[in-house]
Structures are given as C-alpha cells and as structure tokens.
Design a protein around this motif. Structure first.
Motif, PDB file in Angstrom:
ATOM      1  N   PRO A 252     -23.197  56.719 -87.375  1.00 53.50           N
ATOM      2  CA  PRO A 252     -23.606  57.829 -86.501  1.00 53.50           C
ATOM      3  C   PRO A 252     -25.110  58.075 -86.479  1.00 53.50           C
ATOM      4  N   MET A 253     -25.819  57.787 -87.556  1.00 50.89           N
ATOM      5  CA  MET A 253     -27.273  57.950 -87.528  1.00 50.89           C
ATOM      6  C   MET A 253     -27.921  56.874 -86.652  1.00 50.89           C
TER       7      MET A 253
ATOM      8  N   ASP B 281     -15.427  63.617 -88.035  1.00 51.65           N
ATOM      9  CA  ASP B 281     -16.485  63.412 -89.028  1.00 51.65           C
ATOM     10  C   ASP B 281     -17.745  62.838 -88.377  1.00 51.65           C
ATOM     11  N   TYR B 282     -17.553  61.960 -87.434  1.00 51.18           N
ATOM     12  CA  TYR B 282     -18.678  61.333 -86.729  1.00 51.18           C
ATOM     13  C   TYR B 282     -19.481  62.381 -85.964  1.00 51.18           C
TER      14      TYR B 282
ATOM     15  N   GLY C 165     -32.558  68.350 -83.365  1.00 51.47           N
ATOM     16  CA  GLY C 165     -34.006  68.287 -83.234  1.00 51.47           C
ATOM     17  C   GLY C 165     -34.637  67.526 -84.376  1.00 51.47           C
ATOM     18  N   VAL C 166     -35.930  67.386 -84.296  1.00 51.16           N
ATOM     19  CA  VAL C 166     -36.670  66.662 -85.327  1.00 51.16           C
ATOM     20  C   VAL C 166     -36.504  67.370 -86.670  1.00 51.16           C
ATOM     21  N   GLY C 167     -36.201  66.587 -87.690  1.00 53.07           N
ATOM     22  CA  GLY C 167     -36.063  67.172 -89.017  1.00 53.07           C
ATOM     23  C   GLY C 167     -35.055  66.448 -89.871  1.00 53.07           C
ATOM     24  N   SER C 168     -34.637  67.094 -90.938  1.00 51.93           N
ATOM     25  CA  SER C 168     -33.715  66.491 -91.900  1.00 51.93           C
ATOM     26  C   SER C 168     -32.277  66.619 -91.440  1.00 51.93           C
ATOM     27  N   VAL C 169     -31.473  65.646 -91.821  1.00 53.05           N
ATOM     28  CA  VAL C 169     -30.037  65.641 -91.523  1.00 53.05           C
ATOM     29  C   VAL C 169     -29.288  65.511 -92.837  1.00 53.05           C
ATOM     30  N   HIS C 170     -28.480  66.516 -93.139  1.00 50.17           N
ATOM     31  CA  HIS C 170     -27.693  66.495 -94.373  1.00 50.17           C
ATOM     32  C   HIS C 170     -26.247  66.805 -94.015  1.00 50.17           C
TER      33      HIS C 170
ATOM     34  N   TYR D  26     -18.633  60.234 -94.203  1.00 51.60           N
ATOM     35  CA  TYR D  26     -20.066  59.966 -94.264  1.00 51.60           C
ATOM     36  C   TYR D  26     -20.761  60.865 -95.281  1.00 51.60           C
ATOM     37  N   ARG D  27     -21.764  60.304 -95.921  1.00 51.07           N
ATOM     38  CA  ARG D  27     -22.667  61.061 -96.771  1.00 51.07           C
ATOM     39  C   ARG D  27     -24.083  60.739 -96.321  1.00 51.07           C
ATOM     40  N   VAL D  28     -24.623  61.630 -95.513  1.00 49.89           N
ATOM     41  CA  VAL D  28     -25.894  61.367 -94.840  1.00 49.89           C
ATOM     42  C   VAL D  28     -26.958  62.322 -95.356  1.00 49.89           C
ATOM     43  N   HIS D  29     -28.059  61.768 -95.819  1.00 54.33           N
ATOM     44  CA  HIS D  29     -29.247  62.533 -96.188  1.00 54.33           C
ATOM     45  C   HIS D  29     -30.425  61.737 -95.634  1.00 54.33           C
ATOM     46  N   SER D  30     -30.770  62.064 -94.396  1.00 52.39           N
ATOM     47  CA  SER D  30     -31.738  61.254 -93.669  1.00 52.39           C
ATOM     48  C   SER D  30     -32.593  62.173 -92.809  1.00 52.39           C
ATOM     49  N   SER D  31     -33.303  61.599 -91.852  1.00 50.28           N
ATOM     50  CA  SER D  31     -34.158  62.410 -90.991  1.00 50.28           C
ATOM     51  C   SER D  31     -34.178  61.832 -89.588  1.00 50.28           C
ATOM     52  N   VAL D  32     -34.576  62.670 -88.638  1.00 49.05           N
ATOM     53  CA  VAL D  32     -34.707  62.267 -87.236  1.00 49.05           C
ATOM     54  C   VAL D  32     -36.099  62.644 -86.763  1.00 49.05           C
ATOM     55  N   ASP D  33     -36.778  61.684 -86.140  1.00 46.96           N
ATOM     56  CA  ASP D  33     -38.118  61.937 -85.620  1.00 46.96           C
ATOM     57  C   ASP D  33     -38.311  61.083 -84.365  1.00 46.96           C
ATOM     58  N   VAL D  34     -37.539  61.411 -83.309  1.00 42.62           N
ATOM     59  CA  VAL D  34     -37.570  60.609 -82.082  1.00 42.62           C
ATOM     60  C   VAL D  34     -38.195  61.372 -80.928  1.00 42.62           C
ATOM     61  N   ALA D  35     -37.700  62.592 -80.663  1.00 41.05           N
ATOM     62  CA  ALA D  35     -38.154  63.283 -79.459  1.00 41.05           C
ATOM     63  C   ALA D  35     -38.017  64.790 -79.611  1.00 41.05           C
ATOM     64  N   ASP D  36     -38.859  65.513 -78.897  1.00 40.91           N
ATOM     65  CA  ASP D  36     -38.757  66.965 -78.806  1.00 40.91           C
ATOM     66  C   ASP D  36     -38.207  67.344 -77.435  1.00 40.91           C
ATOM     67  N   GLY D  37     -37.424  68.403 -77.393  1.00 40.23           N
ATOM     68  CA  GLY D  37     -37.134  69.040 -76.122  1.00 40.23           C
ATOM     69  C   GLY D  37     -36.037  68.458 -75.267  1.00 40.23           C
TER      70      GLY D  37
END
Length: 316
Positions: A76-77, A123-124, A134-139, A145-156
């Motif tokens: 999913p990430m 779960d997905y 939005g941009v930031g951390s994903v927990h 799934y066990r996701v501890h990651s980040s997203v930094d693609v686009a704003d708005g």
C-alpha cells in the motif's frame, strides 16, 4: 450520468505503437467531450498508472482513472507513492480504482495468497488513508501491515479512491471508506437491487457514492446484436472463470459479460444506457467493442460507436 470510455489491451496495435496510440485515444476522448477515461490493469499488458501518468501530460480536462489495480501486487505504501505521483502528473484529475482481483490471477498467475480479500482490503485502506492525508509520517499497524514510513510527494491534491466491490461486505467497505465502486458484469437489475441498496446504506450520512459501471457497447444493426453479445463474452472474458462475478450475476438477469452489453442501433443502445442510468449508475465507463472482419472495419466501427456515444452525452 457522467459518460466516459474504458479501454483494454489493444492487441491489434504493434507493441511499439501502444503508448502513442493510447495517447491518441485519450486526446480524442477529451476532444469528443467524454468526461472520464478508464484503464484496467491487464495482466502482462501496459502498466495502468504509468500509462495514465503519460496521458495526464497529454490531456487537460478529462478525468483519468484505473479500473482497477489489484492490491496484492503492490504494497500500500508503494501504491500510494505511485498514485500520488500520477495525481501530480494529471494535475488533480486522477482517480485510483483498486480491488482484490480474482484467485485465478492472484494465486494462479502470481502465486500469491488469496485469503480473506475483504479483510485485506480493509487493512490496505488503513494505510492508503494515512498516506493520502498529506506530507508527513505514516504509522499504521493492523493484521496485514506494520507501516512506519513517510510521504513527501505533493501538497494540495485529494486522492479519490474507488473500490471494485461485488459482494455485500465489499460494497459496505466501498460505501463507508471510499468514494464509491467500479463495476464489471453488473446488469441493470443487479445494480438496482443489489449494488445500490448495499452501498447507499453504508454511505448514509456522507457524500453520495459514485457507481461506475463498465458496460460493453457496440453500435450495429439490431439483427447483429446477439452476435455482438456473443463476441463480447468471448473477447472480454468468461464469467465462469471468476466466482466473484458468478455471485454478482446471480443478482441480475445476465449470464456473461455480453448480456450486459448495449448493442444494436442508435435507439437500442441509447435505451439500454438510460436503463443503466435509471438503475443508479452515476458514471458510465463505456467499453467499445469494435465489430468487423478486418482491422479497417473494426477501426471504423470503433469510431462510429464513440462518436455516437459522445453525441448522446447530453441525453444521459
């Protein structure tokens, strides 16, 4: 009812011309006034999101969507990252259609488990929702799934998600957690009596869910309509391969995909499309099935059907 086109694998085009041909198809759809352009993730063919990223740069107004991408093939990430990138390329016109696919693809072709698909979808969606905020951390931690990651693609950009949903559990998830559903092999009675009540009940109190119906269409003489339906069932896949479709068909009158087809002359095609609208379809994704004995004849059939569909958009 919004009217769009759905494309599939085009085996008549040389492989080197498929991307350029798809760009031409999308640009023509936009110029004819279609409101959306849908591309499925066909096993072994062009990657749908990659292709739509290209189309986003070649078009200006038309909605571009996947119908659909199987969730088992992408974490999913990774799905979120690619979808957000596609959204940027499309200038906010992209809609992500996803689904759990079928056992004969997931297990038979890919060797992946096909267990508890509705639970996996839920779960997905937990991960996608967090990634699309939005941009930031994903927990996210759940059964799958066990996701501890980040997203930094686009704003708005908002990311509309549609879910391929056939049974009650999936329709409930679609109504509660997504913008709606994308259907295939659903006739008017199945939509009116099965799909609409389940998804509407789940979405009660929220925005009206979109019901996107993939419908084969062929403009031809009325005397050729039955032959066209048989041809559609042959080239677009047989229902008995997929138990999910078999269970959906039990809610309607169709027995295979050809029975869901709008085929015949102008009056016959328009009348059937209006029945889909009246059954509750909010978005038509017309899958034009070209008829003819050779490539030029099929190309003419495709153009004629597309031009007729474009001409009746105001009537639908």
């Amino acid at each position: 009812m919004r009217v769009g086109l759905m494309v599939g694998s085009d085996k008549e085009r040389p492989r080197a011309d498929r991307v350029a041909g798809l760009i031409d198809d999308a640009m023509r759809a936009e110029s004819l006034g279609f409101q959306s352009f849908w591309m499925p993730q066909v096993p072994g063919y062009l990657d749908a999101m990659t292709a739509l990223t290209v189309l986003g740069q070649a078009t200006d107004r038309i909605e571009l969507g996947t119908a659909v991408v199987p969730i088992q093939t992408r974490h999913p990430m990774a799905m979120a990252q690619q979808a957000l990138t596609t959204q940027v390329a499309c200038g906010g016109r992209f809609t992500l259609g996803i689904g759990p696919s079928h056992h004969w693809i997931v297990t038979g072709q890919l060797g992946l488990p096909y267990d508890r698909p509705a639970h996996l979808v839920s779960d997905y969606l937990d991960v996608l929702k967090a990634a699309f905020e939005g941009v930031g951390s994903v927990h996210v931690e759940n059964d799958s799934y066990r996701v501890h990651s980040s997203v930094d693609v686009a704003d708005g950009f908002q990311m509309p998600v549609l879910l391929a949903a056939l049974g009650p559990k999936m329709l409930r998830i679609a109504g509660e957690r997504t913008a709606g559903t994308i259907l295939w092999m659903a006739d008017e009675r199945a939509i009116r009596a099965h799909v609409v009540p389940h998804i509407a009940a789940a979405a009660a109190g929220g925005p009206e869910p979109r019901i996107v119906a993939g419908v084969p269409v062929a403009l031809c003489a009325n005397s050729e309509a039955e032959k066209a339906r048989g041809y559609a069932s042959e080239v677009l896949g047989h229902a008995d391969f997929s138990p999910n479709y078999v269970r959906l068909l039990e809610h309607g009158d169709a027995r295979d995909v050809g029975d869901t087809m709008a085929a015949g002359d102008e009056a016959a095609v328009l009348a059937r499309l209006r029945r889909y609208r009246d059954a509750g379809v909010t978005d038509l994704a017309a899958r034009v099935v070209p008829l003819g004995d050779d490539v030029p004849a099929r190309a003419q059939s495709r153009r004629r059907t597309q031009e007729f569909l474009a001409s009746v958009i105001p009537e639908l």
